[in-house]
Design an enzyme around this catalytic site. Structure first.
Site, PDB file in Angstrom:
ATOM      1  N   CYS A  91      17.555 -23.493  -7.297  1.00 49.23           N
ATOM      2  CA  CYS A  91      17.108 -24.861  -7.857  1.00 49.23           C
ATOM      3  C   CYS A  91      17.904 -25.262  -8.884  1.00 49.23           C
ATOM      4  O   CYS A  91      18.184 -26.387  -9.090  1.00 49.23           O
ATOM      5  CB  CYS A  91      15.648 -24.557  -8.208  1.00 49.23           C
ATOM      6  SG  CYS A  91      14.482 -24.572  -6.859  1.00 49.23           S
TER       7      CYS A  91
ATOM      8  N   ASN B  27      27.002 -10.329  -4.696  1.00 46.78           N
ATOM      9  CA  ASN B  27      26.726 -10.566  -5.901  1.00 46.78           C
ATOM     10  C   ASN B  27      25.017 -10.914  -6.395  1.00 46.78           C
ATOM     11  O   ASN B  27      24.789 -10.672  -7.224  1.00 46.78           O
ATOM     12  CB  ASN B  27      27.308 -11.929  -6.469  1.00 46.78           C
ATOM     13  CG  ASN B  27      27.344 -12.879  -5.257  1.00 46.78           C
ATOM     14  OD1 ASN B  27      27.464 -12.867  -4.221  1.00 46.78           O
ATOM     15  ND2 ASN B  27      26.969 -14.282  -5.760  1.00 46.78           N
TER      16      ASN B  27
ATOM     17  N   GLY C 219      37.947 -15.373 -10.126  1.00 43.49           N
ATOM     18  CA  GLY C 219      37.663 -14.964  -8.828  1.00 43.49           C
ATOM     19  C   GLY C 219      37.607 -16.076  -7.950  1.00 43.49           C
ATOM     20  O   GLY C 219      38.148 -15.895  -6.713  1.00 43.49           O
ATOM     21  N   SER C 220      37.274 -17.177  -8.246  1.00 43.42           N
ATOM     22  CA  SER C 220      37.222 -18.315  -7.459  1.00 43.42           C
ATOM     23  C   SER C 220      38.455 -18.673  -6.901  1.00 43.42           C
ATOM     24  O   SER C 220      38.844 -18.854  -5.849  1.00 43.42           O
ATOM     25  CB  SER C 220      36.633 -19.633  -8.071  1.00 43.42           C
ATOM     26  OG  SER C 220      35.239 -19.254  -8.107  1.00 43.42           O
TER      27      SER C 220
ATOM     28  N   GLN D  16      32.495  -8.373  -7.789  1.00 47.16           N
ATOM     29  CA  GLN D  16      31.401  -7.556  -8.141  1.00 47.16           C
ATOM     30  C   GLN D  16      31.617  -5.975  -8.432  1.00 47.16           C
ATOM     31  O   GLN D  16      30.916  -5.553  -8.910  1.00 47.16           O
ATOM     32  CB  GLN D  16      30.083  -7.882  -7.412  1.00 47.16           C
ATOM     33  CG  GLN D  16      29.521  -9.292  -7.435  1.00 47.16           C
ATOM     34  CD  GLN D  16      28.913  -9.654  -8.981  1.00 47.16           C
ATOM     35  OE1 GLN D  16      28.404  -8.493  -9.387  1.00 47.16           O
ATOM     36  NE2 GLN D  16      28.762 -10.820  -9.339  1.00 47.16           N
TER      37      GLN D  16
END
Ligand code: PLP
Length: 396
Positions: free
Chosen positions: A324, A151, A70-71, A179
């Site tokens: 995080c 997503n 996808g990227s 997605q």
């Protein structure tokens, strides 16, 4: 119990996909560019896969370019439309604030290269407004890129309407449908889509393979120079096994789509109803206009990371919008884009359900989330203050 509820991050490879891949490693390992039989057999596998993939989204096989995922498809689509625009002196691109980083970071680069980027507002319901797109389009607009389904919060954009507006104004329309493909019906003709990105590992195919649909007549530039594979638009020996696995997985997903959708929606709506009963919580994104398996909530007074770790202890794998894990303490740009304040965005939970989830498992998730949220709140200083009347609750 073990429940994998992070299918928006990646999915398991289906048996069908695996079976389609195995011969490509063993007997049919030829290079599709080779002229002898073994090579031509591999080429046939790739071309058959191209036909299968095209059929699912109502495209022509020639309009499909295989990529590494996808990227890459997002990068290539956006870079191509930007380059084509530049040739005509059009340097304006429209997108939204809640795209995947594959899109947003590419747009950041283009901005540094002199393009003018407009990010449309995503409203509280997780949707963009077509009329705001129409207002943003100007004579210099080279590209509109808006994701099909988000997503994190799963909201499904009014793609057909957005495509219609782009068509009316003669602007190229790209959608990151990573997605959506294999999960909801897609028709690039009816939806007025010029370019579409997809990735196999989001629909039970293997990682590291995907495709880019480019409508006939829309100019595609290559990111990777080299051989003449993929009509010279994507150099490099084809990932034959990956491509075969992707096509098999997608065909299967398309075949089973309605059954899967009905089952998922039932479990999704049960979760939305039950988790919504937790005090000071809120669903993120429109409750109906969303992917069949996506549930995303914010719980006030807790940290998403602690919630995930404790759910993992109970055998539930899920995800949180707070990033995080990626080494930053910033909450999800998606949740901020729909107007969640930092503190609330930190306490988010995304459950992306697998097609085989049972009602028993869904109830197990409900019980676990309720108990873990209660437990975390029991020693949260923020929660204690709120309960003591110091400060206002943000969520009802
Ligand atoms: C997963 C995902 C991508 C990236 O796809 P890869 O194949 O992992 O590169 C892009 N966009 C969206 C919306 C995604 O969910």
């Amino acid at each position: 119990m073990n429940i994998y509820a992070d299918n928006a991050a990646t999915t398991s490879v289906s048996r069908t996909a695996l079976e389609a891949m195995m011969p490509c490693f063993k007997e049919m390992y030829g290079n599709p560019s080779s002229l002898y039989g073994l090579g031509q057999k591999a080429k046939e596998i790739v071309e058959a896969a191209r036909e299968d993939v095209a059929a699912v989204i109502h495209a022509a096989p020639r309009e499909i370019t295989f990529t590494s995922g996808g990227s890459e498809a997002d990068n290539q689509a956006i870079r191509s439309a930007a380059a084509a625009g530049k040739k005509e002196g059009k340097m304006h691109i429209i997108s939204t604030a809640f795209e995947h980083h594959a899109v947003l970071h590419t747009l950041n680069k283009l901005e540094q290269e002199g393009y003018d980027i407009t990010l449309l507002d995503v409203h509280e319901d997780g949707l963009v407004r077509p009329e705001e797109l129409e207002e943003a389009i100007c004579q210099d607009t080279a590209l509109v890129t808006i994701m099909y389904a988000n997503n994190e919060i799963g909201t499904i954009q009014p793609i057909r309407k957005l495509g219609e507006i782009c068509r009316k104004h003669g602007v190229t329309f790209h959608t990151d449908a990573v997605q959506a493909v294999g999960h909801v019906p897609i028709d690039v003709e009816k939806d007025n889509i010029d370019m579409l990105s997809a990735s196999a590992h989001k629909f039970h195919g293997p990682k590291g393979t995907g495709f880019l649909y480019v409508r006939k007549g829309v100019r595609l530039y290559n990111l990777i120079e080299g051989g003449a594979q993929e009509r010279g638009k994507r150099a490099g020996t084809e990932n034959v096994a990956g491509i075969a696995g992707m096509a098999a997985a997608l065909k299967e997903a398309a075949r089973d789509m309605e059954v899967n959708r009905d089952r998922l929606i039932r479990q999704r709506d049960l979760l939305i109803r039950e988790l919504g009963k937790i005090p000071h919580s809120a669903i993120n994104g429109d409750p109906v206009n969303r992917l069949p398996g996506n549930v995303n909530f914010c719980f006030e007074g807790i940290e998403g990371e602690s919630l995930l770790l404790l759910l993992d202890d109970r055998g539930i794998q899920a995800s949180s919008g707070s990033a995080c894990t990626s080494g930053s303490l910033d909450p999800s740009h998606v949740l901020l884009a729909i107007g969640r304040v930092h503190d609330v965005a930190h306490g988010s939970l995304r459950l992306s359900l697998g097609e085989n989830i049972t009602e028993e498992e869904t109830w197990y998730i409900v019980r676990s989330v309720k108990e873990v949220v209660e437990y975390l709140r029991s020693f949260s200083p923020i929660w204690r203050d709120l309960m003591a009347g110091k400060g206002e609750f943000i969520l009802p």
